[in-house]
Scaffold this motif. Structure first.
Motif, PDB file in Angstrom:
ATOM      1  N   ASP A   1       0.840  -1.198   0.000  1.00 54.48           N
ATOM      2  CA  ASP A   1       0.000   0.000   0.000  1.00 54.48           C
ATOM      3  C   ASP A   1       0.878   1.253   0.000  1.00 54.48           C
ATOM      4  O   ASP A   1       1.770   1.402   0.826  1.00 54.48           O
ATOM      5  N   LYS A   2       0.615   2.141  -0.963  1.00 54.89           N
ATOM      6  CA  LYS A   2       1.444   3.331  -1.150  1.00 54.89           C
ATOM      7  C   LYS A   2       1.450   4.221   0.088  1.00 54.89           C
ATOM      8  O   LYS A   2       2.476   4.727   0.510  1.00 54.89           O
ATOM      9  N   ASN A   3       0.276   4.419   0.677  1.00 56.43           N
ATOM     10  CA  ASN A   3       0.177   5.299   1.841  1.00 56.43           C
ATOM     11  C   ASN A   3       0.852   4.695   3.059  1.00 56.43           C
ATOM     12  O   ASN A   3       1.453   5.396   3.874  1.00 56.43           O
ATOM     13  N   SER A   4       0.737   3.383   3.148  1.00 60.87           N
ATOM     14  CA  SER A   4       1.376   2.689   4.258  1.00 60.87           C
ATOM     15  C   SER A   4       2.900   2.836   4.141  1.00 60.87           C
ATOM     16  O   SER A   4       3.602   3.068   5.131  1.00 60.87           O
ATOM     17  N   TYR A   5       3.394   2.736   2.916  1.00 60.82           N
ATOM     18  CA  TYR A   5       4.828   2.903   2.636  1.00 60.82           C
ATOM     19  C   TYR A   5       5.297   4.305   3.040  1.00 60.82           C
ATOM     20  O   TYR A   5       6.308   4.473   3.726  1.00 60.82           O
ATOM     21  N   ALA A   6       4.513   5.316   2.658  1.00 66.33           N
ATOM     22  CA  ALA A   6       4.868   6.701   3.002  1.00 66.33           C
ATOM     23  C   ALA A   6       4.878   6.886   4.522  1.00 66.33           C
ATOM     24  O   ALA A   6       5.759   7.541   5.075  1.00 66.33           O
ATOM     25  N   ASN A   7       3.923   6.273   5.165  1.00 64.46           N
ATOM     26  CA  ASN A   7       3.840   6.367   6.625  1.00 64.46           C
ATOM     27  C   ASN A   7       5.040   5.693   7.280  1.00 64.46           C
ATOM     28  O   ASN A   7       5.616   6.194   8.239  1.00 64.46           O
ATOM     29  N   TYR A   8       5.422   4.550   6.707  1.00 59.70           N
ATOM     30  CA  TYR A   8       6.598   3.833   7.215  1.00 59.70           C
ATOM     31  C   TYR A   8       7.838   4.723   7.155  1.00 59.70           C
ATOM     32  O   TYR A   8       8.601   4.831   8.118  1.00 59.70           O
ATOM     33  N   LEU A   9       8.043   5.385   6.007  1.00 57.85           N
ATOM     34  CA  LEU A   9       9.224   6.248   5.851  1.00 57.85           C
ATOM     35  C   LEU A   9       9.218   7.363   6.894  1.00 57.85           C
ATOM     36  O   LEU A   9      10.253   7.698   7.473  1.00 57.85           O
ATOM     37  N   LYS A  10       8.055   7.897   7.151  1.00 58.69           N
ATOM     38  CA  LYS A  10       7.936   9.011   8.086  1.00 58.69           C
ATOM     39  C   LYS A  10       8.284   8.563   9.519  1.00 58.69           C
ATOM     40  O   LYS A  10       9.065   9.204  10.214  1.00 58.69           O
ATOM     41  N   ILE A  11       7.698   7.449   9.923  1.00 58.45           N
ATOM     42  CA  ILE A  11       7.946   6.975  11.294  1.00 58.45           C
ATOM     43  C   ILE A  11       9.406   6.551  11.448  1.00 58.45           C
ATOM     44  O   ILE A  11      10.049   6.803  12.462  1.00 58.45           O
TER      45      ILE A  11
END
Ligand code: GDP
Ligand code: ZN
Length: 351
Positions: A308-318
């Motif tokens: 999931d693209k949004n999940s990936y972006a969230n992962y990078l942020k955290i």
């Protein structure tokens, strides 16, 4: 009351016996304020301080007792005791220290389950849920997702939210409740096990206090404030932060819970974003950051729609927050070391 009612179990007992703590009284820390503690034993509540030895041998804040800890103590006066030893913790919820941002402050220990609370109205945010999940896994606490304020939305919208969660977060219980109408609260209390310790995590305004009040029922009035004084002139007025619920569950509810953030969550990241980690092992470089590398299996999987693209972006942020925290810790250690060296040289030159 028995120690088991406070969450004591066989593992604690084995530890007690194998560490020759038979001559001590055992209790659980139920409140903490500036290195002063309230400890609950089988018989009563006591004011507590730690031994000088424990204080001097402490190398960080983590060596001090915290709410939820099991401790070995000696009772000196009817209402006062000294803590000799903190039992090993099976879980630790911590946050970045507000004053020293590179330090860790322990919020609660020995928590079995966390209710991760999100309200389903404007506040609902799946990224934030993943963030809390990460914190939870790192703390070694099992998550239960609680959606609040269901009275403010239609059942269709609730179903949509549940399916959004399902797409990104698998195999974790999700309970929807309303603190206003009490719908679903029963379902939640039925999940609560006797002798297990619970806490409530979530952003401000999502309904954590309301949920705590609902879980405590009538208990709250009688049990929540402690006011004790001892004949040494100590006066402690504080809130109990660990409360035994009517159904035998133990709830830790303290102010620090409100501001937990991302600290050393390496392990929790892996568990929350397990699908990303599955691909990460196939990346060309072992230290791949999955941001711009060629032959990055994660980026490829995102492009192929497998992650999931949004999940990936969230992962990078955290992950970034985690790295920021780790580097500030490393920096502090370096500074401490330099200061230590300087002090040593100074003392040497003096003599
Ligand atoms: P906390 O900051 O997470 O502790 O949130 P509170 O429990 O203080 O709740 C914040 C606000 O939301 C208060 O005004 C509550 O009355 C309201 N609230 C909490 N739970 C619910 C709910 O299930 N439904 C509705 N309609 N309001 C709620
Ligand atoms: Zn990669």
């Amino acid at each position: 009351m028995k120690l088991q009612d406070l969450g004591y179990n066989d593992i604690h007992e084995v530890y007690r016996q194998s560490n020759n703590l038979n001559d001590f009284t055992i209790g659980r820390v139920i409140a903490e304020h500036k290195e002063r503690y309230i400890v609950r034993t089988e018989n009563k509540e006591l004011d507590a301080e730690i031994t000088g030895n424990l204080r001097f041998s402490a190398t960080s804040r983590e060596d001090f007792p915290a709410v939820g800890d099991w401790v070995a103590l000696t009772v000196y006066e009817p209402e006062f005791c000294i803590i000799h030893k903190v039992f090993p913790r099976f879980s630790t919820i911590s946050r970045q220290d507000i004053v020293h941002s590179s330090e860790i402050q322990i919020i609660a220990t020995n928590v079995d389950y966390a209710f991760l609370v999100q309200s389903v109205d404007r506040d609902f945010n799946i990224n934030r849920l993943e963030r809390y999940l990460t914190i939870c896994y790192s703390a070694k606490v099992k998550p239960i997702i609680v959606l609040t304020k269901t009275d403010l939305i239609s059942s269709e919208t609730l179903a949509e939210i549940k399916s959004t969660i399902n797409q990104r977060i698998k195999s974790i219980p999700v309970i929807a409740i309303s603190n206003a109408t009490h719908e679903g609260v029963n379902e939640l209390t039925q999940l609560i096990e006797k002798g297990k310790t619970y806490c409530i995590l979530g952003s401000s305004g999502v309904g954590k206090s309301s949920l705590a009040n609902n879980l405590m029922g009538e208990n709250i009035m009688q049990t929540n404030t402690i006011s004790t004084s001892t004949n040494k002139g100590r006066h402690v007025t504080t809130h109990r932060e660990l409360i035994i619920l009517d159904n035998g569950g133990i709830l830790i509810d303290n102010p620090g819970m409100r501001e937990v953030g991302v600290t050393n969550v390496g392990e929790g990241l892996g568990m929350t974003f397990d699908s990303i980690y599955e691909y990460a092992i196939k990346c060309k470089y072992r230290d791949c950051t999955h941001t711009n590398e060629k032959n990055c299996a994660v980026i490829q999987a995102v492009e192929d729609g497998l992650i999931d693209k949004n999940s990936y972006a969230n992962y990078l942020k955290i992950n970034k927050e985690k790295e920021f925290f780790e580097s500030s810790v490393a920096e502090r250690r370096k500074k401490d070391k330099e200061f230590g060296k300087m002090l040593k040289n100074y003392n040497k030159n003096k003599t």
